[in-house]
Design a protein around this motif. Structure first.
Motif, PDB file in Angstrom:
ATOM      1  N   MET A   1       0.861  -1.169   0.000  1.00 43.32           N
ATOM      2  CA  MET A   1       0.000   0.000   0.000  1.00 43.32           C
ATOM      3  C   MET A   1       0.910   1.235   0.000  1.00 43.32           C
ATOM      4  O   MET A   1       1.856   1.314   0.770  1.00 43.32           O
ATOM      5  CB  MET A   1      -0.888  -0.019   1.247  1.00 43.32           C
ATOM      6  CG  MET A   1      -1.882   1.084   1.297  1.00 43.32           C
ATOM      7  SD  MET A   1      -3.021   1.083   2.732  1.00 43.32           S
ATOM      8  CE  MET A   1      -3.451  -0.591   3.005  1.00 43.32           C
ATOM      9  N   SER A   5      -1.678   7.231   0.330  1.00 38.20           N
ATOM     10  CA  SER A   5      -2.755   7.000  -0.623  1.00 38.20           C
ATOM     11  C   SER A   5      -4.094   7.062   0.102  1.00 38.20           C
ATOM     12  O   SER A   5      -4.167   6.964   1.332  1.00 38.20           O
ATOM     13  CB  SER A   5      -2.599   5.629  -1.297  1.00 38.20           C
ATOM     14  OG  SER A   5      -2.825   4.584  -0.363  1.00 38.20           O
ATOM     15  N   GLN A   6      -5.150   7.187  -0.671  1.00 37.04           N
ATOM     16  CA  GLN A   6      -6.483   7.205  -0.070  1.00 37.04           C
ATOM     17  C   GLN A   6      -6.751   5.908   0.681  1.00 37.04           C
ATOM     18  O   GLN A   6      -7.362   5.910   1.742  1.00 37.04           O
ATOM     19  CB  GLN A   6      -7.555   7.421  -1.139  1.00 37.04           C
ATOM     20  CG  GLN A   6      -7.594   8.817  -1.687  1.00 37.04           C
ATOM     21  CD  GLN A   6      -8.725   8.995  -2.707  1.00 37.04           C
ATOM     22  OE1 GLN A   6      -9.257   8.019  -3.242  1.00 37.04           O
ATOM     23  NE2 GLN A   6      -9.092  10.227  -2.953  1.00 37.04           N
ATOM     24  N   ARG A   7      -6.286   4.796   0.118  1.00 40.40           N
ATOM     25  CA  ARG A   7      -6.496   3.511   0.778  1.00 40.40           C
ATOM     26  C   ARG A   7      -5.745   3.458   2.106  1.00 40.40           C
ATOM     27  O   ARG A   7      -6.281   3.002   3.114  1.00 40.40           O
ATOM     28  CB  ARG A   7      -6.058   2.360  -0.126  1.00 40.40           C
ATOM     29  CG  ARG A   7      -6.298   1.002   0.516  1.00 40.40           C
ATOM     30  CD  ARG A   7      -6.233  -0.138  -0.479  1.00 40.40           C
ATOM     31  NE  ARG A   7      -4.964  -0.291  -1.140  1.00 40.40           N
ATOM     32  CZ  ARG A   7      -4.096  -1.273  -0.874  1.00 40.40           C
ATOM     33  NH1 ARG A   7      -4.360  -2.168   0.041  1.00 40.40           N
ATOM     34  NH2 ARG A   7      -2.984  -1.345  -1.544  1.00 40.40           N
ATOM     35  N   PHE A  11      -7.558   3.013   5.642  1.00 40.03           N
ATOM     36  CA  PHE A  11      -7.175   1.904   6.511  1.00 40.03           C
ATOM     37  C   PHE A  11      -6.801   2.434   7.894  1.00 40.03           C
ATOM     38  O   PHE A  11      -7.288   1.929   8.917  1.00 40.03           O
ATOM     39  CB  PHE A  11      -5.993   1.126   5.913  1.00 40.03           C
ATOM     40  CG  PHE A  11      -5.479   0.048   6.819  1.00 40.03           C
ATOM     41  CD1 PHE A  11      -6.076  -1.200   6.829  1.00 40.03           C
ATOM     42  CD2 PHE A  11      -4.411   0.288   7.672  1.00 40.03           C
ATOM     43  CE1 PHE A  11      -5.617  -2.194   7.683  1.00 40.03           C
ATOM     44  CE2 PHE A  11      -3.947  -0.699   8.521  1.00 40.03           C
ATOM     45  CZ  PHE A  11      -4.549  -1.942   8.530  1.00 40.03           C
ATOM     46  N   LEU A  40      -9.431  -3.415   3.175  1.00 40.00           N
ATOM     47  CA  LEU A  40      -8.468  -2.429   2.676  1.00 40.00           C
ATOM     48  C   LEU A  40      -7.019  -2.865   2.831  1.00 40.00           C
ATOM     49  O   LEU A  40      -6.171  -2.507   2.021  1.00 40.00           O
ATOM     50  CB  LEU A  40      -8.679  -1.087   3.399  1.00 40.00           C
ATOM     51  CG  LEU A  40      -9.999  -0.391   3.111  1.00 40.00           C
ATOM     52  CD1 LEU A  40     -10.213   0.772   4.076  1.00 40.00           C
ATOM     53  CD2 LEU A  40     -10.058   0.082   1.663  1.00 40.00           C
ATOM     54  N   MET A 109     -15.549   1.381  -1.280  1.00 43.37           N
ATOM     55  CA  MET A 109     -14.206   0.833  -1.106  1.00 43.37           C
ATOM     56  C   MET A 109     -13.583   0.372  -2.413  1.00 43.37           C
ATOM     57  O   MET A 109     -12.370   0.260  -2.505  1.00 43.37           O
ATOM     58  CB  MET A 109     -14.239  -0.332  -0.116  1.00 43.37           C
ATOM     59  CG  MET A 109     -14.227   0.130   1.309  1.00 43.37           C
ATOM     60  SD  MET A 109     -13.707  -1.181   2.419  1.00 43.37           S
ATOM     61  CE  MET A 109     -15.241  -2.031   2.647  1.00 43.37           C
ATOM     62  N   LEU A 112     -10.893   2.534  -3.709  1.00 38.82           N
ATOM     63  CA  LEU A 112      -9.732   2.616  -2.810  1.00 38.82           C
ATOM     64  C   LEU A 112      -8.747   1.471  -3.054  1.00 38.82           C
ATOM     65  O   LEU A 112      -7.545   1.635  -2.853  1.00 38.82           O
ATOM     66  CB  LEU A 112     -10.188   2.599  -1.355  1.00 38.82           C
ATOM     67  CG  LEU A 112     -10.990   3.807  -0.885  1.00 38.82           C
ATOM     68  CD1 LEU A 112     -11.503   3.584   0.529  1.00 38.82           C
ATOM     69  CD2 LEU A 112     -10.161   5.071  -0.973  1.00 38.82           C
ATOM     70  N   LEU A 113      -9.253   0.332  -3.479  1.00 38.60           N
ATOM     71  CA  LEU A 113      -8.386  -0.810  -3.704  1.00 38.60           C
ATOM     72  C   LEU A 113      -7.547  -0.678  -4.966  1.00 38.60           C
ATOM     73  O   LEU A 113      -6.635  -1.448  -5.205  1.00 38.60           O
ATOM     74  CB  LEU A 113      -9.193  -2.099  -3.730  1.00 38.60           C
ATOM     75  CG  LEU A 113      -9.807  -2.464  -2.380  1.00 38.60           C
ATOM     76  CD1 LEU A 113     -10.677  -3.694  -2.511  1.00 38.60           C
ATOM     77  CD2 LEU A 113      -8.750  -2.659  -1.323  1.00 38.60           C
ATOM     78  N   ASP A 115      -6.462   2.602  -5.950  1.00 39.57           N
ATOM     79  CA  ASP A 115      -5.924   3.966  -5.988  1.00 39.57           C
ATOM     80  C   ASP A 115      -4.408   4.033  -6.008  1.00 39.57           C
ATOM     81  O   ASP A 115      -3.850   5.025  -6.420  1.00 39.57           O
ATOM     82  CB  ASP A 115      -6.475   4.818  -4.837  1.00 39.57           C
ATOM     83  CG  ASP A 115      -5.820   4.520  -3.496  1.00 39.57           C
ATOM     84  OD1 ASP A 115      -5.297   3.411  -3.317  1.00 39.57           O
ATOM     85  OD2 ASP A 115      -5.837   5.414  -2.635  1.00 39.57           O
ATOM     86  N   ASP A 116      -3.717   2.968  -5.593  1.00 37.59           N
ATOM     87  CA  ASP A 116      -2.272   3.066  -5.582  1.00 37.59           C
ATOM     88  C   ASP A 116      -1.622   2.116  -6.585  1.00 37.59           C
ATOM     89  O   ASP A 116      -0.456   1.807  -6.486  1.00 37.59           O
ATOM     90  CB  ASP A 116      -1.711   2.848  -4.179  1.00 37.59           C
ATOM     91  CG  ASP A 116      -2.110   1.525  -3.545  1.00 37.59           C
ATOM     92  OD1 ASP A 116      -1.707   1.300  -2.411  1.00 37.59           O
ATOM     93  OD2 ASP A 116      -2.836   0.744  -4.182  1.00 37.59           O
TER      94      ASP A 116
END
Length: 118
Positions: A1, A5-7, A11, A40, A109, A112-113, A115-116
């Motif tokens: 992760m 990041s947003q995730r 988290f 997440l 969600m 978010l998974l 986003d990176d």
């Protein structure tokens, strides 16, 4: 992760709020937050294990033997899942679902998974 990041932020927020509920002797309120954190963080072994440790703590506080056994099993299975690459996307990590069952991602969600990822 990816840090920042947003995730990662989502988290961290879910884990912090879950810890707050556990400290306030509100383990039932912590569980949905831990489920969110599980989804997440499950692709990172360290985060994944931390979530299951907090779920174990919540199960202990709830005096829920089934959840305690489920979390102990998941703590053993987590490294195996990471080594084999068999992590079921969307799985919430609690004993009421199979540790091998992928689950639908809540809409808030799903983005978010990803986003990176490059």
């Amino acid at each position: 992760m990816t840090p920042g990041s947003q995730r990662a932020m989502a988290f961290a927020a879910a884990m912090a709020e879950a810890r707050h509920h556990l400290a306030a002797a509100q383990p039932m309120a912590a569980m949905p937050l831990l489920q969110r954190a599980h989804v997440l963080g499950q692709r990172d072994i360290g985060l994944h294990l931390r979530v299951h440790l907090l779920m174990l703590r919540a199960a202990w506080a709830l005096r829920d033997g089934r959840e305690l056994r489920g979390q102990l099993l998941r703590l053993v299975l987590t490294p195996i899942g990471h080594l084999s690459g068999r992590l079921p996307l969307g799985n919430i990590g609690t004993s009421d679902v199979s540790p091998f069952e992928p689950m639908a991602l809540p809409p808030d969600m799903a983005h978010l998974l990803h986003d990176d990822k490059p």
